[in-house]
Design a protein around this motif. Structure first.
Motif, PDB file in Angstrom:
ATOM      1  N   TRP A   1       0.799  -1.211   0.000  1.00 17.17           N
ATOM      2  CA  TRP A   1       0.000   0.000   0.000  1.00 17.17           C
ATOM      3  C   TRP A   1       0.837   1.268   0.000  1.00 17.17           C
ATOM      4  O   TRP A   1       0.419   2.301  -0.525  1.00 17.17           O
ATOM      5  N   ARG A   2       2.049   1.218   0.595  1.00 14.78           N
ATOM      6  CA  ARG A   2       2.873   2.429   0.653  1.00 14.78           C
ATOM      7  C   ARG A   2       3.290   2.882  -0.743  1.00 14.78           C
ATOM      8  O   ARG A   2       3.276   4.083  -1.047  1.00 14.78           O
ATOM      9  N   LEU A   3       3.669   1.943  -1.592  1.00 11.31           N
ATOM     10  CA  LEU A   3       4.033   2.281  -2.964  1.00 11.31           C
ATOM     11  C   LEU A   3       2.839   2.854  -3.713  1.00 11.31           C
ATOM     12  O   LEU A   3       2.940   3.892  -4.383  1.00 11.31           O
ATOM     13  N   TYR A   4       1.681   2.174  -3.596  1.00 12.60           N
ATOM     14  CA  TYR A   4       0.477   2.651  -4.285  1.00 12.60           C
ATOM     15  C   TYR A   4       0.047   4.015  -3.771  1.00 12.60           C
ATOM     16  O   TYR A   4      -0.410   4.872  -4.543  1.00 12.60           O
ATOM     17  N   ARG A   5       0.204   4.231  -2.475  1.00 11.72           N
ATOM     18  CA  ARG A   5      -0.162   5.527  -1.902  1.00 11.72           C
ATOM     19  C   ARG A   5       0.696   6.645  -2.482  1.00 11.72           C
ATOM     20  O   ARG A   5       0.177   7.722  -2.814  1.00 11.72           O
ATOM     21  N   ARG A   6       1.967   6.411  -2.613  1.00  2.94           N
ATOM     22  CA  ARG A   6       2.852   7.456  -3.139  1.00  2.94           C
ATOM     23  C   ARG A   6       2.562   7.742  -4.610  1.00  2.94           C
ATOM     24  O   ARG A   6       2.570   8.899  -5.033  1.00  2.94           O
ATOM     25  N   PHE A   7       2.289   6.711  -5.390  1.00  5.63           N
ATOM     26  CA  PHE A   7       1.925   6.947  -6.782  1.00  5.63           C
ATOM     27  C   PHE A   7       0.581   7.666  -6.877  1.00  5.63           C
ATOM     28  O   PHE A   7       0.386   8.515  -7.766  1.00  5.63           O
ATOM     29  N   PHE A   8      -0.321   7.354  -5.962  1.00  4.75           N
ATOM     30  CA  PHE A   8      -1.619   8.041  -5.953  1.00  4.75           C
ATOM     31  C   PHE A   8      -1.440   9.519  -5.619  1.00  4.75           C
ATOM     32  O   PHE A   8      -2.087  10.388  -6.221  1.00  4.75           O
ATOM     33  N   VAL A   9      -0.556   9.809  -4.657  1.00  4.15           N
ATOM     34  CA  VAL A   9      -0.279  11.214  -4.312  1.00  4.15           C
ATOM     35  C   VAL A   9       0.333  11.949  -5.504  1.00  4.15           C
ATOM     36  O   VAL A   9      -0.033  13.093  -5.802  1.00  4.15           O
ATOM     37  N   LEU A  10       1.269  11.301  -6.200  1.00  2.00           N
ATOM     38  CA  LEU A  10       1.854  11.922  -7.390  1.00  2.00           C
ATOM     39  C   LEU A  10       0.782  12.190  -8.447  1.00  2.00           C
ATOM     40  O   LEU A  10       0.812  13.220  -9.133  1.00  2.00           O
ATOM     41  N   PHE A  11      -0.164  11.258  -8.573  1.00  4.69           N
ATOM     42  CA  PHE A  11      -1.274  11.460  -9.512  1.00  4.69           C
ATOM     43  C   PHE A  11      -2.112  12.674  -9.105  1.00  4.69           C
ATOM     44  O   PHE A  11      -2.509  13.484  -9.950  1.00  4.69           O
ATOM     45  N   LEU A  12      -2.375  12.824  -7.804  1.00  4.58           N
ATOM     46  CA  LEU A  12      -3.135  13.981  -7.332  1.00  4.58           C
ATOM     47  C   LEU A  12      -2.381  15.282  -7.592  1.00  4.58           C
ATOM     48  O   LEU A  12      -2.981  16.290  -7.986  1.00  4.58           O
ATOM     49  N   PHE A  13      -1.069  15.268  -7.350  1.00  5.77           N
ATOM     50  CA  PHE A  13      -0.263  16.451  -7.648  1.00  5.77           C
ATOM     51  C   PHE A  13      -0.353  16.802  -9.142  1.00  5.77           C
ATOM     52  O   PHE A  13      -0.473  17.975  -9.513  1.00  5.77           O
ATOM     53  N   ALA A  14      -0.264  15.782  -9.992  1.00 10.50           N
ATOM     54  CA  ALA A  14      -0.344  16.006 -11.443  1.00 10.50           C
ATOM     55  C   ALA A  14      -1.708  16.573 -11.823  1.00 10.50           C
ATOM     56  O   ALA A  14      -1.800  17.486 -12.664  1.00 10.50           O
ATOM     57  N   ALA A  15      -2.775  16.048 -11.204  1.00 12.36           N
ATOM     58  CA  ALA A  15      -4.113  16.563 -11.480  1.00 12.36           C
ATOM     59  C   ALA A  15      -4.227  18.026 -11.059  1.00 12.36           C
ATOM     60  O   ALA A  15      -4.829  18.853 -11.768  1.00 12.36           O
ATOM     61  N   LEU A  16      -3.627  18.374  -9.905  1.00 15.04           N
ATOM     62  CA  LEU A  16      -3.627  19.768  -9.451  1.00 15.04           C
ATOM     63  C   LEU A  16      -2.866  20.656 -10.430  1.00 15.04           C
ATOM     64  O   LEU A  16      -3.297  21.783 -10.723  1.00 15.04           O
ATOM     65  N   ALA A  17      -1.743  20.159 -10.945  1.00 13.53           N
ATOM     66  CA  ALA A  17      -0.957  20.938 -11.897  1.00 13.53           C
ATOM     67  C   ALA A  17      -1.728  21.154 -13.198  1.00 13.53           C
ATOM     68  O   ALA A  17      -1.711  22.255 -13.764  1.00 13.53           O
ATOM     69  N   VAL A  18      -2.413  20.119 -13.686  1.00 14.10           N
ATOM     70  CA  VAL A  18      -3.214  20.263 -14.908  1.00 14.10           C
ATOM     71  C   VAL A  18      -4.341  21.262 -14.675  1.00 14.10           C
ATOM     72  O   VAL A  18      -4.614  22.132 -15.522  1.00 14.10           O
TER      73      VAL A  18
ATOM     74  N   PHE B   1      10.759   9.679  -4.768  1.00 18.55           N
ATOM     75  CA  PHE B   1       9.385  10.163  -4.884  1.00 18.55           C
ATOM     76  C   PHE B   1       9.285  11.651  -4.568  1.00 18.55           C
ATOM     77  O   PHE B   1       8.437  12.348  -5.125  1.00 18.55           O
ATOM     78  N   LEU B   2      10.145  12.125  -3.655  1.00 22.20           N
ATOM     79  CA  LEU B   2      10.083  13.522  -3.247  1.00 22.20           C
ATOM     80  C   LEU B   2      10.416  14.465  -4.401  1.00 22.20           C
ATOM     81  O   LEU B   2       9.755  15.493  -4.581  1.00 22.20           O
ATOM     82  N   LEU B   3      11.427  14.132  -5.198  1.00 20.12           N
ATOM     83  CA  LEU B   3      11.811  15.022  -6.298  1.00 20.12           C
ATOM     84  C   LEU B   3      10.700  15.190  -7.334  1.00 20.12           C
ATOM     85  O   LEU B   3      10.343  16.332  -7.669  1.00 20.12           O
ATOM     86  N   PRO B   4      10.134  14.106  -7.884  1.00 19.09           N
ATOM     87  CA  PRO B   4       9.028  14.320  -8.828  1.00 19.09           C
ATOM     88  C   PRO B   4       7.822  14.977  -8.182  1.00 19.09           C
ATOM     89  O   PRO B   4       7.152  15.816  -8.805  1.00 19.09           O
ATOM     90  N   GLY B   5       7.547  14.626  -6.903  1.00 23.28           N
ATOM     91  CA  GLY B   5       6.425  15.259  -6.218  1.00 23.28           C
ATOM     92  C   GLY B   5       6.633  16.748  -6.047  1.00 23.28           C
ATOM     93  O   GLY B   5       5.719  17.552  -6.288  1.00 23.28           O
ATOM     94  N   ALA B   6       7.835  17.160  -5.635  1.00 22.09           N
ATOM     95  CA  ALA B   6       8.131  18.578  -5.461  1.00 22.09           C
ATOM     96  C   ALA B   6       8.066  19.316  -6.788  1.00 22.09           C
ATOM     97  O   ALA B   6       7.564  20.451  -6.861  1.00 22.09           O
ATOM     98  N   ALA B   7       8.576  18.706  -7.859  1.00 14.34           N
ATOM     99  CA  ALA B   7       8.565  19.353  -9.169  1.00 14.34           C
ATOM    100  C   ALA B   7       7.136  19.614  -9.644  1.00 14.34           C
ATOM    101  O   ALA B   7       6.800  20.724 -10.092  1.00 14.34           O
ATOM    102  N   ILE B   8       6.285  18.599  -9.541  1.00 20.37           N
ATOM    103  CA  ILE B   8       4.903  18.751 -10.006  1.00 20.37           C
ATOM    104  C   ILE B   8       4.155  19.750  -9.135  1.00 20.37           C
ATOM    105  O   ILE B   8       3.440  20.632  -9.634  1.00 20.37           O
ATOM    106  N   LEU B   9       4.322  19.625  -7.817  1.00 28.88           N
ATOM    107  CA  LEU B   9       3.639  20.536  -6.909  1.00 28.88           C
ATOM    108  C   LEU B   9       4.156  21.964  -7.074  1.00 28.88           C
ATOM    109  O   LEU B   9       3.377  22.926  -6.992  1.00 28.88           O
ATOM    110  N   GLY B  10       5.457  22.130  -7.337  1.00 26.72           N
ATOM    111  CA  GLY B  10       6.008  23.462  -7.568  1.00 26.72           C
ATOM    112  C   GLY B  10       5.387  24.135  -8.777  1.00 26.72           C
ATOM    113  O   GLY B  10       5.061  25.332  -8.741  1.00 26.72           O
ATOM    114  N   ALA B  11       5.214  23.377  -9.850  1.00 29.80           N
ATOM    115  CA  ALA B  11       4.565  23.925 -11.041  1.00 29.80           C
ATOM    116  C   ALA B  11       3.149  24.379 -10.714  1.00 29.80           C
ATOM    117  O   ALA B  11       2.724  25.484 -11.107  1.00 29.80           O
TER     118      ALA B  11
END
Length: 345
Positions: A21-38, A294-304
């Motif tokens: 679940w930890r891996l899936y949770r992190r990918f889900f968070v990245l997906f949410l960040f990407a949705a916020l960026a879009v 995970f932090l680097l791609p998450g920070a990049a997407i959230l920063g945008a």
């Protein structure tokens, strides 16, 4: 703080894959960040003095429409939004990298003086050599690297301590800020164009600015992601990192250069936009954890997303007056910095 994160960091370095679940949770968070960026992208293009429907935006991007709205989208809002996204990516990655290599949760290219070094050299070119504006980005990189070297040298005393880095950074930033102020006084007849650049703004950013910054973003993202494992190891401490075979000082130098390049490219295009590199990596870390894979791609997407949405708010909330996004980021970032200062020191 280091003791609380050590078990997670050890797992991040020594266990090559996360399961369950930890891996899936992190990918889900990245997906949410990407949705916020879009969402931030389309909101930024949609809102302004003229509100444009979403379907017209899509048609203009696909080249299937024409007219005044198409001109507004393609020549004004779209390049500005892209610049905002790229600047957010660069500053967030730069802050995340600096926090790892300096072992300091308060590190940020603006706070510790790297952005001031880039700003001083950028202002020098803009005011003293106005005919050589194409040299602003490389000059800003030289200034950022010079500031980083000075901070590192001043903070070194039998190792690096977070408090010394902050104090050295504040001193270097104040010194460089004085240099910027002196240049603006000596060349007061040319200072009008530099004022907006000083506070960090995205007004009148166009396709040439996109062309300036995107190569640095692509290169910086690739190099930062390749260094994710090394950044994880650095967080374990110098002795453990050396025991794992990492060349600590060389890694710090290389990653500092990457962080400086990312910060300098942003400064050269939008000016001294502060606190993005502090707020965004911390927000991403609170949600994703301290594993830099995970932090680097998450920070990049959230920063945008953060810079696009902040710029949209800054130019629409007080219409017809446009507030530079740097002022808004300072209003948000200064209290956050004080909160971290009380918690960490």
């Amino acid at each position: 703080m280091g003791d609380e994160r050590e078990p997670e960091l050890n797992r991040a370095v020594l266990v090559p894959h996360l399961h369950g679940w930890r891996l899936y949770r992190r990918f889900f968070v990245l997906f949410l960040f990407a949705a916020l960026a879009v969402a931030g992208f389309f909101i930024s293009v949609m809102l302004g003095s003229v509100q444009i429907p979403l379907e017209e935006i899509w048609q203009a991007i696909c080249g299937s429409t024409s007219g005044i709205h198409e001109q507004i989208i393609m020549n004004i809002r779209l390049p500005r939004t892209i610049v905002a996204a790229l600047v957010g990516i660069n500053l967030a990655l730069s802050g995340a990298i600096l926090q790892a290599i300096m072992k300091n949760p308060l590190a940020d290219p603006h706070i510790i003086g790297i952005s001031s070094g880039a700003g001083l050299m950028g202002i020098l070119v803009m005011l003293v050599f106005p005919g050589y504006e194409y040299l602003v980005t490389p000059a800003a990189f030289v200034g950022a690297m010079g500031a980083a070297v000075c901070i590192y040298a001043l903070a070194w005393k039998n190792g690096i301590r977070p408090v010394r880095i902050i104090l050295a950074g504040v001193a270097v930033s104040a010194f460089l800020g004085a240099g910027i102020s002196a240049l603006m006084i000596f060349y007061s007849d040319r200072v009008h164009g530099a004022l907006m650049w000083m506070v960090g703004g995205l007004a009148a950013r166009s396709w040439p600015h996109v062309a300036i910054i995107y190569p640095y973003t692509i290169l910086g993202v690739l190099l930062a992601f390749l260094g994710a494992r090394q950044l994880n190891i650095l967080q374990l401490g110098d002795e453990i990192a050396k025991g794992l075979g990492l060349r600590v000082e060389l890694t710090r130098i290389v990653m500092t250069a990457i962080a400086a390049m990312l910060a300098a490219s942003s400064v050269s295009v939008v000016g001294l936009l502060g606190f993005v590199g502090l707020i965004v990596p911390h927000a991403a870390r609170l949600i994703l954890g301290s594993d830099y894979r995970f932090l680097l791609p998450g920070a990049a997407i959230l920063g945008a997303a953060v810079v696009m949405l902040s710029d949209t708010f800054a130019r629409t909330a007080f219409a017809p007056t446009e507030l530079p996004v740097g002022i808004l980021m300072a209003v948000l970032g200064a209290p956050f910095f004080l909160f971290l200062l009380r918690r960490e020191l």
